[in-house]
Enzyme design. Structure first.
Site, PDB file in Angstrom:
ATOM      1  N   GLU A   1      14.878  46.753  19.418  1.00  0.00           N
ATOM      2  CA  GLU A   1      15.598  47.932  19.927  1.00  0.00           C
ATOM      3  C   GLU A   1      14.867  49.216  19.558  1.00  0.00           C
ATOM      4  O   GLU A   1      14.774  50.147  20.366  1.00  0.00           O
ATOM      5  CB  GLU A   1      17.031  47.973  19.370  1.00  0.00           C
ATOM      6  CG  GLU A   1      17.908  46.787  19.795  1.00  0.00           C
ATOM      7  CD  GLU A   1      18.116  46.702  21.294  1.00  0.00           C
ATOM      8  OE1 GLU A   1      17.967  47.725  21.983  1.00  0.00           O
ATOM      9  OE2 GLU A   1      18.409  45.591  21.781  1.00  0.00           O
TER      10      GLU A   1
ATOM     11  N   GLY B   1      37.880  54.941  44.199  1.00  0.00           N
ATOM     12  CA  GLY B   1      39.068  55.700  44.573  1.00  0.00           C
ATOM     13  C   GLY B   1      39.308  55.802  46.069  1.00  0.00           C
ATOM     14  O   GLY B   1      39.981  56.732  46.523  1.00  0.00           O
ATOM     15  N   LYS B   2      38.790  54.869  46.856  1.00  0.00           N
ATOM     16  CA  LYS B   2      38.992  54.939  48.308  1.00  0.00           C
ATOM     17  C   LYS B   2      40.466  54.745  48.665  1.00  0.00           C
ATOM     18  O   LYS B   2      41.035  55.500  49.442  1.00  0.00           O
ATOM     19  CB  LYS B   2      38.126  53.885  49.003  1.00  0.00           C
ATOM     20  CG  LYS B   2      36.645  54.119  48.787  1.00  0.00           C
ATOM     21  CD  LYS B   2      35.799  53.158  49.578  1.00  0.00           C
ATOM     22  CE  LYS B   2      35.871  51.727  49.048  1.00  0.00           C
ATOM     23  NZ  LYS B   2      35.361  51.580  47.672  1.00  0.00           N
TER      24      LYS B   2
HETATM   25  P1  ADP Z   1      38.584  51.384  45.709  1.00  0.00           P
HETATM   26  O1  ADP Z   1      39.605  51.306  46.762  1.00  0.00           O
HETATM   27  O2  ADP Z   1      37.520  52.414  45.978  1.00  0.00           O
HETATM   28  O3  ADP Z   1      37.973  50.081  45.308  1.00  0.00           O
HETATM   29  P2  ADP Z   1      40.802  52.299  44.118  1.00  0.00           P
HETATM   30  O4  ADP Z   1      41.169  53.484  44.905  1.00  0.00           O
HETATM   31  O5  ADP Z   1      41.643  51.099  44.301  1.00  0.00           O
HETATM   32  O6  ADP Z   1      39.275  51.914  44.358  1.00  0.00           O
HETATM   33  O7  ADP Z   1      40.735  52.709  42.588  1.00  0.00           O
HETATM   34  C1  ADP Z   1      41.054  51.827  41.568  1.00  0.00           C
HETATM   35  C2  ADP Z   1      41.569  52.571  40.362  1.00  0.00           C
HETATM   36  O8  ADP Z   1      40.532  53.341  39.764  1.00  0.00           O
HETATM   37  C3  ADP Z   1      42.645  53.561  40.680  1.00  0.00           C
HETATM   38  O9  ADP Z   1      43.898  52.994  40.600  1.00  0.00           O
HETATM   39  C4  ADP Z   1      42.460  54.655  39.632  1.00  0.00           C
HETATM   40  O10 ADP Z   1      43.185  54.358  38.465  1.00  0.00           O
HETATM   41  C5  ADP Z   1      40.993  54.591  39.308  1.00  0.00           C
HETATM   42  N1  ADP Z   1      40.218  55.642  39.984  1.00  0.00           N
HETATM   43  C6  ADP Z   1      39.174  55.423  40.819  1.00  0.00           C
HETATM   44  N2  ADP Z   1      38.641  56.584  41.246  1.00  0.00           N
HETATM   45  C7  ADP Z   1      39.362  57.561  40.685  1.00  0.00           C
HETATM   46  C8  ADP Z   1      39.298  58.995  40.763  1.00  0.00           C
HETATM   47  N3  ADP Z   1      38.379  59.639  41.497  1.00  0.00           N
HETATM   48  N4  ADP Z   1      40.214  59.698  40.040  1.00  0.00           N
HETATM   49  C9  ADP Z   1      41.129  59.064  39.305  1.00  0.00           C
HETATM   50  N5  ADP Z   1      41.241  57.732  39.209  1.00  0.00           N
HETATM   51  C10 ADP Z   1      40.372  56.970  39.869  1.00  0.00           C
END
Ligand code: ADP
Length: 559
Positions: free
Chosen positions: A383, A166-167
């Site tokens: 398993e 989510g960065k």
């Molecule tokens: P990063 O830039 O860290 O690789 P992104 O911000 O592009 O990741 O996140 C990719 C997707 O994952 C987002 O579009 C969202 O749907 C989901 N996601 C990731 N982290 C979160 C979070 N903390 N809350 C809600 N959705 C999230």
């Protein structure tokens, strides 16, 4: 015609090549013009009406006007077009100093006024990161407050963490909350084929940002341009120039100018130290994989977008999906919705979510039976071997569920471990137990069938990695003590390690690792032999039903 009849025509001139007739009224004060008609008696009639045939009423353009129209006007038009075009080109090239034809222009996407509408509420979990970024939002809202005290915001903030946590979302949310323009660009977009182009793009990006201040500039995957500069022959000139330009620009704008730079990377250790020094990207916000609570709230955020049943236990789902990133959780929810549609229902249930975890982690179930009965029996014993060794050591339910339906990922069986909470520390005994559990599958095969199969390859890898880490990284071996023999690289991307010790020490490490795994393997064999009846009973159950849950497992074990 009526003028002819009334005898009101003065002079007449027929201009056949122009297909027109000119004529005047009787006192020659007005000139009239009409088209030629196909009328054989026209001449006669005009003659009868007393018109004079004449060559004098020539309606001609003045020679000056015709010169202007035929020579000067086209030249003026061409000069005009030329001027216009060159002005346009200049504008596109970003001013007279840049290269022509729009090269060196940053193509940063601008989302003015948070058009995507992402707010902090949309990013679930990640409370620490949000806490950190709220200050930035507050600053963008009210820079005066900070200026009064003399506090200055960091110019750059680095978001670091594994992929899919989510960065990017957080960066957008900062802009969304602060209600300011958001420029976003990926690090790799700066790097061009020609040297100097990336630097021009950086300049252009900062120029635009300063015009729009206060605003947020986001550079994704900054490691693409921010890698450590080194003296290797044939280093990447273009990348280094781009980086230098970025460093200069960051020094260039004054503090409190209202431009906040955010950057994201999953390889913080590879960044150039000049980029992370105070005054540049000096604040680092870790965006880690979500914990149990975080996973639950991420699931809830994404479940808002789909139609779910009332009684879904998200915390149970979150517990099953241990280690999943935000992006994976979003994917799990979507898979569940797809599965619902595929099966012709209209609400997503708990079972859909649970199945989709397995789909996302292990792949789809294979439809055609590919295992022979003998193989299936071996997989069942294997398993159960893992689970029984785990249960024998901790005396609690070791698994959520075991299935032995082959998956498209190639896994023949699948075990969903229980993780009650998140562990931050692991004791030496716990790691040893874990290694024993990994060897449990192979141990069961040996005891029951007297021979071994290739099915344990992955277990062996995991057990070896843990045993090696105990010795080289955690200082848990008496012989070698607390010495770091390995370093971890890329902690957010797989965590590869490289050995930093002499060949002799390496040989000792290897010997110790083998001993350690062997000892745990013997422990596993011992546990299974002591519980041979239970092993048979449980494996039978799994072989017939193909699935066993944690509760079923414990009730058979304790009966
Ligand atoms: P990063 O830039 O860290 O690789 P992104 O911000 O592009 O990741 O996140 C990719 C997707 O994952 C987002 O579009 C969202 O749907 C989901 N996601 C990731 N982290 C979160 C979070 N903390 N809350 C809600 N959705 C999230």
């Amino acid at each position: 015609m009526s003028m002819i009849e009334n005898g009101e025509i003065g002079q007449v001139q027929i201009q056949e090549q122009d297909n027109q007739i000119l004529f005047t009224n009787s006192d020659n004060t007005e000139i009239y013009k009409t088209g030629i008609l196909e009328d054989p008696y026209l001449t006669q009639r005009l003659y009868n009406a007393g018109a004079q045939f004449s060559g004098e009423i020539v309606e001609q353009m003045s020679p000056l006007l015709s010169l202007l129209l035929t020579w000067v006007l086209p030249i003026v038009i061409f000069i005009g077009i030329g001027q216009y075009m060159s002005k346009k080109l200049m504008q596109r090239a970003g001013g007279p100093n840049s290269m022509a034809f729009g090269m060196g222009k940053s193509n940063a996407k601008v989302y003015v006024k948070s058009s995507e509408g992402i707010k902090f509420d949309d990013v679930a979990g990640e409370e620490e990161a949000k806490e950190n970024l709220r200050e930035i939002v507050d600053y963008l809202h009210n820079p005066e407050k900070y200026r009064e005290v003399g506090a200055s915001m960091p110019k750059g903030i680095l978001l670091v963490g594994p992929p899919g946590t989510g960065k990017t979302m957080l960066a957008k949310a900062v802009a969304g909350e602060a209600d300011v323009p958001f420029f976003s660009m990926s690090g790799s977009e700066f790097v061009e084929m020609f040297v100097g182009m990336g630097a021009a793009k950086v300049r252009d990006l900062f120029r635009q940002a300063k015009e729009k201040a206060p605003c947020v500039v986001f550079i994704d995957e900054i490691d693409a341009i921010g890698k450590k500069r080194d003296s290797r022959v044939g280093g990447n000139d273009e990348r280094e120039q781009t980086l230098n330009q970025l460093l200069t620009e960051m020094d260039g704008f004054e503090e409190n100018s209202g431009v906040i730079l955010l950057a994201a990377t999953n390889r913080p250790e590879s960044l150039d130290p000049a980029l992370t020094r105070p005054g540049r990207f000096d604040r680092r916000v870790p965006v880690e994989l979500p914990d149990l609570k975080g996973r639950e709230s991420i699931l809830k955020v994404h479940a808002r977008k789909i139609r779910t049943a009332e009684n879904i236990d998200y915390s149970a789902v979150a517990r099953m999906a241990s280690g999943a990133s935000g992006a994976e959780l979003a994917n799990i929810v979507n898979e569940a919705a797809l599965r619902t549609v595929r099966e012709g229902r209209n609400t997503v249930t708990q079972a859909d979510l649970e199945e989709s975890i397995e789909v996302v982690i292990a792949g789809y179930q294979k439809k055609n039976a590919i295992l022979t009965d003998k193989e299936k029996l071996i997989v069942a014993y294997h398993e159960i071997g893992h689970a029984l060794v785990a249960a024998g050591q901790t005396h609690s339910a070791p698994v959520q569920k075991i299935t032995i339906v082959p998956r498209t990922s190639g896994a023949l069986g699948y075990t969903m471990q229980v993780k009650e909470g998140d562990h931050y520390l692991m004791s030496k005994e716990e790691i040893e137990n874990k290694i024993a559990t990994y060897t449990g599958g192979r141990a069961a095969e040996e005891i029951v069938f007297g021979s071994v199969t290739t099915g344990a390859a992955n277990d062996i890898e995991q057990a070896t990695r843990l045993a090696r880490a105990m010795i080289t990284r955690y200082g848990m071996s008496d012989e070698l003590g607390m010495v770091a023999l390995e370093t971890v690289e890329n902690q957010y991307l797989g965590g590869d390690t490289s050995l930093v010790c002499s060949a002799e020490t390496q040989a000792r490490v290897d010997r110790r690792t083998v001993e350690l795994v062997k000892k745990q393997h013997q422990k596993a064999v011992k546990i299974l032999t002591e519980n041979r009846e239970k092993l048979d009973e449980l494996a039978r159950f799994l072989y017939e039903k193909e699935t066993i849950t944690g509760e079923e497992f414990m009730s058979i074990l304790n009966s």
